[in-house]
Design an enzyme around this catalytic site. Structure first.
Site, PDB file in Angstrom:
ATOM      1  N   PRO A   2       0.828  -1.197   0.000  1.00 56.04           N
ATOM      2  CA  PRO A   2       0.000   0.000   0.000  1.00 56.04           C
ATOM      3  C   PRO A   2       0.869   1.257   0.000  1.00 56.04           C
ATOM      4  O   PRO A   2       1.767   1.407   0.833  1.00 56.04           O
ATOM      5  CB  PRO A   2      -0.799  -0.120   1.302  1.00 56.04           C
ATOM      6  CG  PRO A   2      -0.817  -1.581   1.587  1.00 56.04           C
ATOM      7  CD  PRO A   2       0.509  -2.090   1.115  1.00 56.04           C
ATOM      8  N   GLU A   3       0.628   2.152  -0.954  1.00 55.10           N
ATOM      9  CA  GLU A   3       1.366   3.406  -1.034  1.00 55.10           C
ATOM     10  C   GLU A   3       0.437   4.537  -0.625  1.00 55.10           C
ATOM     11  O   GLU A   3      -0.673   4.298  -0.141  1.00 55.10           O
ATOM     12  CB  GLU A   3       1.937   3.578  -2.441  1.00 55.10           C
ATOM     13  CG  GLU A   3       2.937   2.483  -2.790  1.00 55.10           C
ATOM     14  CD  GLU A   3       3.634   2.693  -4.126  1.00 55.10           C
ATOM     15  OE1 GLU A   3       3.422   3.747  -4.761  1.00 55.10           O
ATOM     16  OE2 GLU A   3       4.369   1.791  -4.555  1.00 55.10           O
ATOM     17  N   HIS A  91      -5.288 -13.902   9.721  1.00 50.23           N
ATOM     18  CA  HIS A  91      -4.344 -12.797   9.793  1.00 50.23           C
ATOM     19  C   HIS A  91      -4.977 -11.501  10.302  1.00 50.23           C
ATOM     20  O   HIS A  91      -4.442 -10.417  10.073  1.00 50.23           O
ATOM     21  CB  HIS A  91      -3.709 -12.562   8.420  1.00 50.23           C
ATOM     22  CG  HIS A  91      -2.993 -13.765   7.892  1.00 50.23           C
ATOM     23  ND1 HIS A  91      -1.859 -14.275   8.506  1.00 50.23           N
ATOM     24  CD2 HIS A  91      -3.245 -14.565   6.828  1.00 50.23           C
ATOM     25  CE1 HIS A  91      -1.440 -15.336   7.819  1.00 50.23           C
ATOM     26  NE2 HIS A  91      -2.261 -15.532   6.813  1.00 50.23           N
ATOM     27  N   ARG A 110       1.583 -10.658   6.139  1.00 53.24           N
ATOM     28  CA  ARG A 110       3.041 -10.676   6.301  1.00 53.24           C
ATOM     29  C   ARG A 110       3.506 -10.098   7.642  1.00 53.24           C
ATOM     30  O   ARG A 110       4.680 -10.199   7.985  1.00 53.24           O
ATOM     31  CB  ARG A 110       3.696  -9.895   5.152  1.00 53.24           C
ATOM     32  CG  ARG A 110       3.403 -10.485   3.779  1.00 53.24           C
ATOM     33  CD  ARG A 110       4.216  -9.795   2.708  1.00 53.24           C
ATOM     34  NE  ARG A 110       3.874 -10.258   1.375  1.00 53.24           N
ATOM     35  CZ  ARG A 110       4.465  -9.850   0.272  1.00 53.24           C
ATOM     36  NH1 ARG A 110       5.438  -8.959   0.343  1.00 53.24           N
ATOM     37  NH2 ARG A 110       4.097 -10.307  -0.905  1.00 53.24           N
ATOM     38  N   ARG A 152      22.896  16.861  -6.732  1.00 59.22           N
ATOM     39  CA  ARG A 152      22.667  15.448  -6.467  1.00 59.22           C
ATOM     40  C   ARG A 152      22.918  14.624  -7.732  1.00 59.22           C
ATOM     41  O   ARG A 152      22.342  14.890  -8.788  1.00 59.22           O
ATOM     42  CB  ARG A 152      21.216  15.230  -6.004  1.00 59.22           C
ATOM     43  CG  ARG A 152      20.876  15.954  -4.706  1.00 59.22           C
ATOM     44  CD  ARG A 152      21.358  15.175  -3.519  1.00 59.22           C
ATOM     45  NE  ARG A 152      20.592  13.939  -3.364  1.00 59.22           N
ATOM     46  CZ  ARG A 152      20.975  12.925  -2.604  1.00 59.22           C
ATOM     47  NH1 ARG A 152      22.125  12.979  -1.945  1.00 59.22           N
ATOM     48  NH2 ARG A 152      20.222  11.845  -2.495  1.00 59.22           N
TER      49      ARG A 152
END
Length: 271
Positions: A2-3, A91, A110, A152
């Site tokens: 999930p972002e 879970h 997980r 950078r």
């Protein structure tokens, strides 16, 4: 995993059930998540009223009258609204039960997610204190990103995925934003003009907003707070489309690994 759009979608789905409610109890079935659920958290949250459910980066901040809890979905976590007496699945690691007769259930196969205590000043928590600005917030400007890129040599894709630079631009959305901005993902961050950086900022915002409106991107088992999958996957321009024709020029898209992350791009459209 999930972002930002998936976490924001989850927040929007859960907020009506939590905000203004009083917590009847916290049921923890498994304390061994990414970090152990703190002992005594049940007592801290019990009988507290929820003031807000907000988001910082990929963390959900459950602000109550007694302090703030931090929730992270990890790599495979999800939260949904259920009735408190619905039997938990394998879970389902914890429930936040409200006096309204609803339970917010956390599922994480997980166990890389987390439930932590942020206290009265969550912004000072070690997990949040050094984060960069929100990509959809007022601090994330073209001037800011251009300044952070100066000097950078790191690839621009790695730069915008660095949470100290800007939070929440995960791998999927970094690939998509760079495509729409016409910037090659390996180009050195410090060698991109201010005009192109300005376009990148715009495309990062556009991609994230579009993903939020469509409920995020379902790649494996993500579900929003309402239990429904996200549909942004159907609009992906480059992610996981290597070997397929570019939607702009018909050249085959390519894949390479940058910073241990799969990267997808068009050699013709991205320079």
């Amino acid at each position: 995993m999930p972002e930002l759009p998936e976490v924001e979608t989850t927040r929007r789905g859960l907020a009506p059930a939590l905000e203004g409610a009083r917590i009847a109890g916290l049921r923890v079935r498994n304390r061994e998540l990414r970090w152990p659920v703190p002992d005594g958290l049940e007592a801290r949250l019990k009988d507290q009223r929820v003031l807000s459910l907000s988001r910082r980066a990929k963390y959900l901040l459950l602000e109550t009258t007694g302090g703030t809890a931090l929730i992270h979905l990890g790599m495979s976590g999800s939260m949904r609204i259920v009735e408190p007496d619905v039997p938990p699945e394998k879970h389902d690691h914890f429930d936040i039960v409200t006096t309204r007769g609803e339970a917010i259930r956390f599922n994480d196969p997980r166990r890389f997610g987390s439930l932590l205590w942020g206290g009265e000043h969550p912004a000072a928590h070690p997990l949040l204190a050094d984060l960069g600005p929100e990509p959809l917030g007022p601090a994330f400007t073209s001037e800011y990103l251009y300044s952070s890129c100066r000097g950078r040599r790191v690839a621009i894709k790695q730069q915008i995925m660095n949470s100290h630079c800007v939070v929440g631009v995960g791998n999927i959305y970094a690939n998509e934003a760079l495509f729409y901005a016409g910037i090659h993902p390996v180009r050195a961050a410090g060698r991109i003009s201010s005009e192109r950086i300005a376009r990148l900022v715009t495309e990062i915002r556009n991609v994230l907003r579009n993903a939020i409106e469509l409920g995020g991107t379902t790649l494996r088992d993500y579900r929003g707070g309402d239990g429904k999958p996200g549909y942004f996957r159907q609009q992906l321009a480059v992610y996981e489309r290597d070997g397929e024709p570019c939607k702009s020029c018909d050249n085959n898209l390519r894949r390479r690994v940058i910073g241990q992350r799969a990267t997808y791009y068009c050699v013709e459209c991205q320079r």
